[in-house]
Design a protein around this motif. Structure first.
Motif, mmCIF file in Angstrom:
data_model
loop_
_atom_site.group_PDB
_atom_site.id
_atom_site.type_symbol
_atom_site.label_atom_id
_atom_site.label_comp_id
_atom_site.label_asym_id
_atom_site.label_seq_id
_atom_site.Cartn_x
_atom_site.Cartn_y
_atom_site.Cartn_z
ATOM 1 N N THR A 31 45.834 46.751 48.456
ATOM 2 C CA THR A 31 45.242 48.070 48.277
ATOM 3 C C THR A 31 44.808 48.264 46.827
ATOM 4 O O THR A 31 45.522 47.891 45.905
ATOM 5 C CB THR A 31 46.254 49.166 48.658
ATOM 6 N N GLY A 32 43.635 48.834 46.665
ATOM 7 C CA GLY A 32 43.113 49.165 45.346
ATOM 8 C C GLY A 32 42.474 50.541 45.393
ATOM 9 O O GLY A 32 42.659 51.297 46.348
ATOM 10 N N THR A 33 41.721 50.828 44.358
ATOM 11 C CA THR A 33 41.062 52.122 44.237
ATOM 12 C C THR A 33 39.556 51.909 44.108
ATOM 13 O O THR A 33 39.117 50.993 43.402
ATOM 14 C CB THR A 33 41.592 52.870 43.001
ATOM 15 N N ALA A 34 38.771 52.745 44.751
ATOM 16 C CA ALA A 34 37.317 52.653 44.658
ATOM 17 C C ALA A 34 36.907 52.655 43.190
ATOM 18 O O ALA A 34 37.431 53.424 42.390
ATOM 19 C CB ALA A 34 36.671 53.820 45.389
ATOM 20 N N GLY A 35 36.000 51.742 42.855
ATOM 21 C CA GLY A 35 35.527 51.611 41.486
ATOM 22 C C GLY A 35 36.145 50.431 40.745
ATOM 23 O O GLY A 35 35.611 49.985 39.740
ATOM 24 N N GLN A 36 37.273 49.928 41.244
ATOM 25 C CA GLN A 36 37.889 48.772 40.610
ATOM 26 C C GLN A 36 37.127 47.500 40.973
ATOM 27 O O GLN A 36 36.579 47.383 42.069
ATOM 28 C CB GLN A 36 39.339 48.574 41.083
ATOM 29 N N THR A 37 37.135 46.539 40.050
ATOM 30 C CA THR A 37 36.602 45.223 40.372
ATOM 31 C C THR A 37 37.628 44.497 41.231
ATOM 32 O O THR A 37 38.793 44.911 41.321
ATOM 33 C CB THR A 37 36.342 44.394 39.099
ATOM 34 N N ILE A 38 37.206 43.415 41.836
ATOM 35 C CA ILE A 38 38.155 42.599 42.599
ATOM 36 C C ILE A 38 39.263 42.121 41.681
ATOM 37 O O ILE A 38 40.443 42.157 42.037
ATOM 38 C CB ILE A 38 37.439 41.432 43.295
ATOM 39 N N VAL A 62 41.814 35.859 35.302
ATOM 40 C CA VAL A 62 40.888 36.453 34.342
ATOM 41 C C VAL A 62 41.111 35.823 32.977
ATOM 42 O O VAL A 62 42.242 35.721 32.510
ATOM 43 C CB VAL A 62 41.093 37.983 34.254
ATOM 44 N N PHE A 63 40.037 35.410 32.331
ATOM 45 C CA PHE A 63 40.123 34.903 30.965
ATOM 46 C C PHE A 63 39.346 35.831 30.039
ATOM 47 O O PHE A 63 39.902 36.476 29.184
ATOM 48 C CB PHE A 63 39.608 33.468 30.865
ATOM 49 N N CYS A 64 38.025 35.928 30.255
ATOM 50 C CA CYS A 64 37.213 36.769 29.359
ATOM 51 C C CYS A 64 37.082 38.192 29.891
ATOM 52 O O CYS A 64 37.000 39.129 29.115
ATOM 53 C CB CYS A 64 35.836 36.146 29.137
ATOM 54 N N GLY A 65 37.040 38.351 31.196
ATOM 55 C CA GLY A 65 36.931 39.669 31.799
ATOM 56 C C GLY A 65 35.550 40.308 31.715
ATOM 57 O O GLY A 65 35.387 41.469 32.093
ATOM 58 N N ILE A 66 34.546 39.560 31.242
ATOM 59 C CA ILE A 66 33.196 40.125 31.117
ATOM 60 C C ILE A 66 32.120 39.259 31.775
ATOM 61 O O ILE A 66 30.947 39.437 31.523
ATOM 62 C CB ILE A 66 32.830 40.387 29.635
ATOM 63 N N GLY A 67 32.531 38.291 32.594
ATOM 64 C CA GLY A 67 31.570 37.503 33.351
ATOM 65 C C GLY A 67 30.970 36.316 32.649
ATOM 66 O O GLY A 67 29.982 35.767 33.112
ATOM 67 N N VAL A 68 31.560 35.881 31.558
ATOM 68 C CA VAL A 68 30.998 34.766 30.803
ATOM 69 C C VAL A 68 31.625 33.427 31.189
ATOM 70 O O VAL A 68 30.943 32.418 31.273
ATOM 71 C CB VAL A 68 31.157 35.003 29.281
ATOM 72 N N VAL A 82 31.768 33.926 43.239
ATOM 73 C CA VAL A 82 31.622 35.325 42.833
ATOM 74 C C VAL A 82 32.622 35.583 41.711
ATOM 75 O O VAL A 82 33.805 35.288 41.850
ATOM 76 C CB VAL A 82 31.890 36.275 44.019
ATOM 77 N N ARG A 83 32.153 36.097 40.598
ATOM 78 C CA ARG A 83 33.051 36.396 39.482
ATOM 79 C C ARG A 83 33.789 37.707 39.782
ATOM 80 O O ARG A 83 33.187 38.771 39.835
ATOM 81 C CB ARG A 83 32.270 36.471 38.175
ATOM 82 N N ALA A 84 35.106 37.581 39.984
ATOM 83 C CA ALA A 84 35.937 38.720 40.380
ATOM 84 C C ALA A 84 35.961 39.817 39.330
ATOM 85 O O ALA A 84 36.190 40.978 39.651
ATOM 86 C CB ALA A 84 37.368 38.249 40.677
ATOM 87 N N CYS A 85 35.701 39.472 38.069
ATOM 88 C CA CYS A 85 35.732 40.485 37.009
ATOM 89 C C CYS A 85 34.479 41.360 37.014
ATOM 90 O O CYS A 85 34.471 42.422 36.393
ATOM 91 C CB CYS A 85 35.911 39.829 35.640
ATOM 92 N N LEU A 86 33.431 40.928 37.713
ATOM 93 C CA LEU A 86 32.178 41.691 37.751
ATOM 94 C C LEU A 86 31.945 42.410 39.076
ATOM 95 O O LEU A 86 31.270 43.434 39.111
ATOM 96 C CB LEU A 86 30.981 40.766 37.492
#
Length: 128
Positions: A31-38, A62-68, A82-86
């Motif tokens: 369970t998560g909240t709408a708006g959260q990334t995976i 997660v390493f960078c958290g910004i999709g790099v 699929v990048r889970a942080c994005l």
């Protein structure tokens, strides 16, 4: 496991009520909240790693958290890498871990080996 988020009633910003969603990760409901990334949903559930490297099966999250960096890639609804942080989580998303050690008899980094990327290392090619 409970979420590590501040409850809405205790948040000084006073957001509206949480809109809960459920994603399925390797067959388990989280369970998560709408708006959260995976990645945010996974981290909120206490998961710090959700893929392994092709070379030796080393855990990654997660390493960078910004999709790099591509350390957080997962399969979402049948789409790989699929990048889970994005990617924002959507109710009902089906997430599957990616990676794993190279099968016996395959050389790590061998071009054309199953799972090998265009650079021959099993990781997505990054151009700068």
């Amino acid at each position: 496991m409970t979420s590590r988020r501040i409850p809405a009633g205790a948040d000084p910003v006073r957001p509206g009520p949480d809109q809960l969603l459920t994603i399925w990760v390797d067959g388990e409901a989280i369970t998560g909240t709408a708006g959260q990334t995976i990645a945010g949903v996974l981290l909120g559930a206490g998961r710090r790693q959700w893929r392994t490297t092709h070379h030796d099966g080393a855990p990654r999250g997660v390493f960078c958290g910004i999709g790099v960096c591509f350390d957080c890639v997962v399969e979402v609804n049948g789409l790989r890498d699929v990048r889970a942080c994005l990617r924002r989580a959507q109710d009902g998303d089906v997430v599957v871990r990616q990676g794993g050690p190279v099968a016996v008899g395959e050389r790590a980094g061998e071009a054309g080996a199953p799972g090998a990327g265009p650079d021959g290392h099993g990781e997505p090619e990054v151009t700068r």
